[in-house]
Design a protein around this motif. Structure first.
Motif, PDB file in Angstrom:
ATOM      1  N   SER A 195      -2.738  19.275  -1.143  1.00  0.00           N
ATOM      2  CA  SER A 195      -3.717  19.250  -3.122  1.00  0.00           C
ATOM      3  C   SER A 195      -3.130  17.519  -3.717  1.00  0.00           C
ATOM      4  O   SER A 195      -4.146  17.256  -4.007  1.00  0.00           O
ATOM      5  N   THR A 196      -2.188  16.658  -3.202  1.00  0.00           N
ATOM      6  CA  THR A 196      -2.126  15.399  -3.357  1.00  0.00           C
ATOM      7  C   THR A 196      -3.402  14.667  -3.120  1.00  0.00           C
ATOM      8  O   THR A 196      -3.995  13.793  -3.723  1.00  0.00           O
ATOM      9  N   ARG A 197      -4.106  15.421  -1.791  1.00  0.00           N
ATOM     10  CA  ARG A 197      -5.227  14.398  -1.286  1.00  0.00           C
ATOM     11  C   ARG A 197      -6.292  14.850  -2.468  1.00  0.00           C
ATOM     12  O   ARG A 197      -7.200  13.867  -2.517  1.00  0.00           O
ATOM     13  N   GLN A 198      -6.588  15.990  -3.121  1.00  0.00           N
ATOM     14  CA  GLN A 198      -7.495  16.299  -4.692  1.00  0.00           C
ATOM     15  C   GLN A 198      -7.398  15.792  -5.683  1.00  0.00           C
ATOM     16  O   GLN A 198      -7.159  16.014  -6.604  1.00  0.00           O
ATOM     17  N   SER A 199      -7.119  14.130  -5.320  1.00  0.00           N
ATOM     18  CA  SER A 199      -6.829  12.952  -6.480  1.00  0.00           C
ATOM     19  C   SER A 199      -7.246  11.885  -6.379  1.00  0.00           C
ATOM     20  O   SER A 199      -7.121  11.093  -5.264  1.00  0.00           O
ATOM     21  N   ASP A 200      -7.954  11.204  -7.005  1.00  0.00           N
ATOM     22  CA  ASP A 200      -8.568  10.130  -6.870  1.00  0.00           C
ATOM     23  C   ASP A 200      -7.986   8.818  -7.616  1.00  0.00           C
ATOM     24  O   ASP A 200      -7.990   7.409  -7.636  1.00  0.00           O
ATOM     25  N   SER A 201      -6.460   9.382  -7.490  1.00  0.00           N
ATOM     26  CA  SER A 201      -5.394   8.484  -7.884  1.00  0.00           C
ATOM     27  C   SER A 201      -5.185   7.296  -7.361  1.00  0.00           C
ATOM     28  O   SER A 201      -5.644   7.062  -5.843  1.00  0.00           O
ATOM     29  N   ASN A 202      -5.240   5.670  -7.980  1.00  0.00           N
ATOM     30  CA  ASN A 202      -4.995   4.813  -6.226  1.00  0.00           C
ATOM     31  C   ASN A 202      -4.001   4.610  -5.601  1.00  0.00           C
ATOM     32  O   ASN A 202      -4.268   4.066  -4.606  1.00  0.00           O
ATOM     33  N   ASN A 203      -3.369   4.850  -5.690  1.00  0.00           N
ATOM     34  CA  ASN A 203      -2.172   5.116  -4.734  1.00  0.00           C
ATOM     35  C   ASN A 203      -1.554   5.873  -4.191  1.00  0.00           C
ATOM     36  O   ASN A 203      -0.446   5.701  -3.281  1.00  0.00           O
ATOM     37  N   THR A 204      -2.382   7.137  -3.942  1.00  0.00           N
ATOM     38  CA  THR A 204      -2.807   8.966  -2.616  1.00  0.00           C
ATOM     39  C   THR A 204      -3.221   7.472  -1.768  1.00  0.00           C
ATOM     40  O   THR A 204      -4.428   6.656  -1.730  1.00  0.00           O
ATOM     41  N   ILE A 205      -2.750   7.772  -0.373  1.00  0.00           N
ATOM     42  CA  ILE A 205      -3.575   6.704   0.438  1.00  0.00           C
ATOM     43  C   ILE A 205      -3.771   7.789   1.974  1.00  0.00           C
ATOM     44  O   ILE A 205      -3.323   8.754   2.252  1.00  0.00           O
ATOM     45  N   LEU A 206      -4.939   8.283   2.040  1.00  0.00           N
ATOM     46  CA  LEU A 206      -5.380   8.660   3.492  1.00  0.00           C
ATOM     47  C   LEU A 206      -5.531   8.494   4.209  1.00  0.00           C
ATOM     48  O   LEU A 206      -5.767   9.377   5.435  1.00  0.00           O
ATOM     49  N   ARG A 207      -6.463   7.244   4.812  1.00  0.00           N
ATOM     50  CA  ARG A 207      -6.872   6.483   5.858  1.00  0.00           C
ATOM     51  C   ARG A 207      -5.494   5.687   6.794  1.00  0.00           C
ATOM     52  O   ARG A 207      -5.221   4.706   7.137  1.00  0.00           O
ATOM     53  N   TYR A 208      -4.092   6.265   6.593  1.00  0.00           N
ATOM     54  CA  TYR A 208      -3.078   5.476   6.980  1.00  0.00           C
ATOM     55  C   TYR A 208      -3.267   5.781   9.186  1.00  0.00           C
ATOM     56  O   TYR A 208      -2.892   4.794   8.978  1.00  0.00           O
ATOM     57  N   GLU A 209      -3.716   6.670   9.419  1.00  0.00           N
ATOM     58  CA  GLU A 209      -4.145   6.565  10.424  1.00  0.00           C
ATOM     59  C   GLU A 209      -4.843   5.152  11.549  1.00  0.00           C
ATOM     60  O   GLU A 209      -4.809   4.729  12.183  1.00  0.00           O
ATOM     61  N   ASN A 210      -6.176   4.889  10.510  1.00  0.00           N
ATOM     62  CA  ASN A 210      -6.385   3.664  10.579  1.00  0.00           C
ATOM     63  C   ASN A 210      -5.417   2.319  10.230  1.00  0.00           C
ATOM     64  O   ASN A 210      -5.493   1.864  11.570  1.00  0.00           O
ATOM     65  N   LEU A 211      -4.612   2.346   9.479  1.00  0.00           N
ATOM     66  CA  LEU A 211      -3.900   1.105   8.847  1.00  0.00           C
ATOM     67  C   LEU A 211      -3.033   1.081   9.572  1.00  0.00           C
ATOM     68  O   LEU A 211      -2.247   0.079  10.637  1.00  0.00           O
ATOM     69  N   LEU A 212      -2.203   2.149  10.522  1.00  0.00           N
ATOM     70  CA  LEU A 212      -1.747   2.705  11.605  1.00  0.00           C
ATOM     71  C   LEU A 212      -1.403   1.727  12.341  1.00  0.00           C
ATOM     72  O   LEU A 212      -0.746   1.650  13.086  1.00  0.00           O
ATOM     73  N   ARG A 213      -2.370   1.564  13.126  1.00  0.00           N
ATOM     74  CA  ARG A 213      -3.435   1.279  14.106  1.00  0.00           C
ATOM     75  C   ARG A 213      -3.438  -0.471  14.001  1.00  0.00           C
ATOM     76  O   ARG A 213      -3.861  -0.931  15.556  1.00  0.00           O
ATOM     77  N   ASP A 214      -3.166  -0.413  13.319  1.00  0.00           N
ATOM     78  CA  ASP A 214      -3.301  -2.030  12.824  1.00  0.00           C
ATOM     79  C   ASP A 214      -2.536  -2.985  13.264  1.00  0.00           C
ATOM     80  O   ASP A 214      -1.095  -3.071  12.664  1.00  0.00           O
ATOM     81  N   PRO A 215      -2.059  -3.592  14.407  1.00  0.00           N
ATOM     82  CA  PRO A 215      -1.233  -4.475  14.088  1.00  0.00           C
ATOM     83  C   PRO A 215      -0.424  -5.728  13.440  1.00  0.00           C
ATOM     84  O   PRO A 215       0.003  -5.704  12.674  1.00  0.00           O
ATOM     85  N   GLN A 216      -1.777  -6.269  12.677  1.00  0.00           N
ATOM     86  CA  GLN A 216      -1.520  -7.164  11.302  1.00  0.00           C
ATOM     87  C   GLN A 216      -0.667  -6.239  10.110  1.00  0.00           C
ATOM     88  O   GLN A 216       0.045  -7.068   9.222  1.00  0.00           O
ATOM     89  N   PHE A 217      -1.634  -5.082  10.187  1.00  0.00           N
ATOM     90  CA  PHE A 217      -0.790  -4.296   8.596  1.00  0.00           C
ATOM     91  C   PHE A 217       0.039  -4.126   9.253  1.00  0.00           C
ATOM     92  O   PHE A 217       0.958  -3.768   7.892  1.00  0.00           O
ATOM     93  N   VAL A 218       0.277  -3.744  10.076  1.00  0.00           N
ATOM     94  CA  VAL A 218       2.065  -2.922  10.192  1.00  0.00           C
ATOM     95  C   VAL A 218       3.060  -4.093   9.917  1.00  0.00           C
ATOM     96  O   VAL A 218       4.337  -3.489   9.958  1.00  0.00           O
ATOM     97  N   GLU A 219       2.117  -5.345  10.652  1.00  0.00           N
ATOM     98  CA  GLU A 219       3.686  -6.331  10.956  1.00  0.00           C
ATOM     99  C   GLU A 219       3.669  -6.436   9.141  1.00  0.00           C
ATOM    100  O   GLU A 219       4.863  -7.044   8.796  1.00  0.00           O
TER     101      GLU A 219
END
Length: 566
Positions: free
Chosen positions: A256-280
């Motif tokens: 249910s943490t997804r049911q929050s619009d708080s700025n620091n909840t992260i749902l797009r981690y699949e995209n972010l962690l597929r990106d080498p620059q972000f991972v670095e």
């Protein structure tokens, strides 16, 4: 003339059933599902005559097990099951394995042959003692009923202990096996003493063995903290970490943490962690995992390659960490998280995650605003936008749960998300969703693929007993879409041995069960079904897609990064 011994057996059986019902009523059990059979007669008659417990018939034990599982998940309290002897209880097994791994309380009451009919070729008889092994929290073998105070005391102790075990720190199923001799009921009506002096359950204080002080000491020198909120963590549990200090929180698809619009909840981690620059640029020095990890293999592989301090918190006291690197395990309650002192993150740490989240979400929004005709992943996105605020949503395993993880957009709501994530199978999908929706007044939805739906289509027999509403979205991509993402998809045996497309007419299946059906082909029609849900009964909505094209579209969308368009 009535045989005295036969008469005593019948009286003892009725006495057992009545007292069984009265103890369970006193414990607060509200619902029992049963499948018809002769040997369980004393238990069934006991519940029906001598309690206010709701007794609901379900033709087959497998469906009964999953329906009970779904209702227990929704109510977060035990639901009962009764079956006859022999192979009957083996059909509970799939639901029991899910309940065991998911921590869902069930009370299992099986009838059995008496000792003299065991291991001698008697009909409808198998060895039932402890048949579910380690998948139940406890097993109780009851004695053959007797009309005496000693038996009364034994059954009380067994039921009290079972209830406590089923609802303990590590909740789950508990099995009680009742042997009965014939005749099951007296030939003539007898009175049962309704004066009931069942002692109350002993008071129980929840006590966890580990200390939040120890956790605070372990993490005091870290500067790049990351929280992974598992499926059982609620918004209330994690509230202290949402804003003060703001720490990146990766949210499981069912949390249910997804049911929050708080700025620091992260749902797009699949995209972010597929990106080498972000991972670095975004390597944490601390990962606090709350309960089981999300399904994402990308996330798990990323964690595996890190050297960060890993803290795993699991209230049930079981190992939920599949990562093959060192971690420190703590058993505390999620309601104690506010007592952990997480050091403020270094400047820019949280912003890297939140800005990456915002960039990717903006690009996904832009992509989904296009028609994307018949892309099944768009359904998860639309559910996040248009599902009623108070709705329950059950998500099938395989591709639906992944689409939810990848494409659900966060917002503030009171929606509740459910799934069978204990063992992650497709079996029992429809039955569990029906249990989730049973006797609720809020809108209820199921998102499933056609194979998971067909695998459990027998649960549609429950339609006549069903009290509630359920809208079922069946994504029909003519086979197992998840296998399209595996190397085996390139092999000539793929369609026959892995995709296993089924030739069937979903409309005919629904017609046979007198269930409403519609085939929708436009997103506007689907949105209409979401914003104007049915208030009773079951409706199956078929959405046809192309699984090979869907794989290409998913890969394109998951390649979106903060710095790169697909």
């Amino acid at each position: 003339m009535v045989n005295k011994k036969t008469d005593e057996i019948a009286h003892a059986n009725l006495f057992c059933g009545a007292y069984f019902a009265q103890v369970l009523s006193n414990l607060g059990l509200k619902t029992i599902y049963f499948s018809p059979g002769s040997r369980s007669t004393p238990l069934i008659i006991g519940i029906e005559r001598y309690s206010n417990i709701q007794l609901i018939p379900v033709l087959d034990e497998r469906s009964a097990g999953f329906i009970a599982l779904g209702q227990s998940k929704q109510q977060n309290e035990p639901v009962g099951l009764i079956c006859t002897s022999g192979s009957a209880l083996t059909h509970w097994f799939p639901a029991i394995t899910e309940a065991s791994h998911a921590g869902t309380p069930l009370l299992l009451f099986s009838a059995d042959r008496p000792p003299e009919l065991q291991n001698c070729g008697a009909g409808q008889t198998i060895y039932q003692e402890n048949i579910f092994g380690s998948f139940v929290r406890q097993f109780h073998q009851l004695d053959v009923p007797q009309s005496c105070e000693a038996f009364k005391k034994n059954i009380t102790t067994a039921l009290h202990t079972a209830f406590l075990e089923a609802t303990g720190l590590n909740p789950g199923p508990v099995h009680l096996n009742f042997p009965f001799r014939e005749p099951f009921l007296p030939a003539s009506t007898i009175s049962i003493d309704k004066e009931f002096n069942d002692p109350s359950l002993p008071s129980r204080e929840i006590s966890y063995p580990d200390s939040t002080i120890d956790i605070s000491g372990q993490i005091s020198s870290t500067t790049r903290p990351l929280i992974i909120a598992g499926q059982d963590v609620s918004k209330n549990d994690i509230e202290p970490w949402l804003d003060n200090p703001p720490i990146p929180i990766l949210c499981d698809s069912l949390s249910s943490t997804r049911q929050s619009d708080s700025n620091n909840t992260i749902l797009r981690y699949e995209n972010l962690l597929r990106d080498p620059q972000f991972v670095e640029n975004c390597k944490p020095d601390l990962i606090i995992t709350l309960g089981p990890l999300p399904t994402s293999k990308t996330l798990r592989n990323w964690i595996q390659g890190l050297s960060a301090l890993r803290i795993v918190i699991e209230p049930r006291g079981i190992n939920v960490d599949p990562i093959q690197s060192e971690s420190k395990y703590f058993q505390i309650g999620f309601n104690q998280l506010e007592q952990i002192n997480v050091p403020p993150p270094e400047q820019g740490w949280t912003e890297n995650w939140t800005e990456g989240e915002r960039e990717v979400q903006t690009k996904l929004d832009r992509a989904f605003e296009e028609e994307l005709p018949a892309f099944e992943g768009k359904l998860a996105y639309l559910l996040s936008l248009h599902l009623p605020n108070d709705a329950n949503l059950f998500i099938a395993n395989s591709m639906p749960i992944r689409d939810l993880e990848w494409f659900w957009k966060k917002s503030t709501s009171s929606r509740r998300l459910f799934g069978n994530r204990g063992v992650n199978g497709i079996d029992g999908t429809l039955g569990t969703a029906l249990g989730m929706a049973q006797e609720t007044s809020v809108p209820n939805f199921l998102l499933t693929g056609e194979l998971a739906f067909l695998h459990d289509s027998n649960a549609l027999l429950f339609a006549n007993q069903f009290k509630g509403n359920l809208t079922v979205f069946v994504v029909n991509n003519d086979g197992g879409g998840i296998f399209e993402n595996l190397p085996i998809a390139k092999e000539p045996e793929f369609e026959k041995c892995f995709a296993t497309p089924q030739s069937f007419e979903l409309s005919s299946l629904c017609k046979a069960f007198h269930v409403d059906y519609s085939l929708l082909s436009s997103w506007s029609q689907i949105i209409e079904k979401l914003i104007k849900p049915r208030d009773r009964g079951i409706e199956v909505i078929e959405i046809r897609t192309n699984r090979k094209q869907d794989r290409l579209t998913r890969n394109k969308l998951l390649a979106l990064t903060p710095w790169k368009d697909a």
